[in-house]
Design a protein around this motif. Structure first.
Motif, PDB file in Angstrom:
ATOM      1  N   ILE A 161       7.166  82.111  -5.309  1.00 23.95           N
ATOM      2  CA  ILE A 161       5.927  81.346  -5.429  1.00 23.95           C
ATOM      3  C   ILE A 161       4.843  81.861  -4.489  1.00 23.95           C
ATOM      4  O   ILE A 161       3.697  82.033  -4.889  1.00 23.95           O
ATOM      5  CB  ILE A 161       6.190  79.841  -5.144  1.00 23.95           C
TER       6      ILE A 161
ATOM      7  N   GLY B  58       2.082  84.233  -4.740  1.00 21.29           N
ATOM      8  CA  GLY B  58       2.629  85.398  -5.407  1.00 21.29           C
ATOM      9  C   GLY B  58       2.530  86.687  -4.607  1.00 21.29           C
ATOM     10  O   GLY B  58       2.229  86.691  -3.408  1.00 21.29           O
TER      11      GLY B  58
ATOM     12  N   GLN C 270       4.097  86.150  -9.876  1.00 21.63           N
ATOM     13  CA  GLN C 270       5.075  85.206  -9.323  1.00 21.63           C
ATOM     14  C   GLN C 270       6.362  85.419 -10.120  1.00 21.63           C
ATOM     15  O   GLN C 270       6.684  84.647 -11.008  1.00 21.63           O
ATOM     16  CB  GLN C 270       4.569  83.766  -9.440  1.00 21.63           C
TER      17      GLN C 270
END
Length: 125
Positions: A45, A65, A70
């Motif tokens: 994430i 990311g 991501q």
């Protein structure tokens, strides 16, 4: 083997063409390989880098990311990307962590082992 685990390997390299030592600018590229070594699919994430130069100056970089992605990695899958940073000194270190969320909602941190950045002093020409 943990259910929630990413392994991280980093290969840094000095970028003499992007550096200007007379101006105190040293550029480095680093290629990161992230692999899901756990038993559950999980998504990277966000990132948290801690960059320290030879003078002890610390810069923290946080963001969503990596290079605009991501990645969702199933067990055994990997993701590789290359990015770069600049230092004001010819040596420094980088390290940090990735924040990840598994398919079942479990949250975990994947540590990025600290690695050295060092400008080569010799010309390769």
């Amino acid at each position: 083997m943990s259910a929630y685990e990413f392994s991280v390997e980093v290969q840094p390299r000095y970028l003499p063409d992007q550096s200007d030592p007379e101006q105190g600018v040293y550029a480095f590229a680093y290629t990161v390989t992230i692999r899901n070594t756990g038993r559950v699919a999980a998504q990277l994430i966000s990132r948290h880098w801690i960059i320290t130069d030879a003078n002890g100056r610390v810069e923290e970089v946080k963001g969503l990311g990596v290079v605009g992605h991501q990645p969702l990695l199933k067990p055994g899958e990997g993701f590789e990307y290359t990015s770069w940073t600049r230092l004001a000194t010819p040596r420094g270190t980088m390290g940090g962590s990735y924040f990840c969320v598994a398919e079942d909602g479990e949250r975990f941190e994947a540590p990025i082992p600290a690695f050295s950045l060092a400008a080569q002093r010799h010309n390769l020409h």
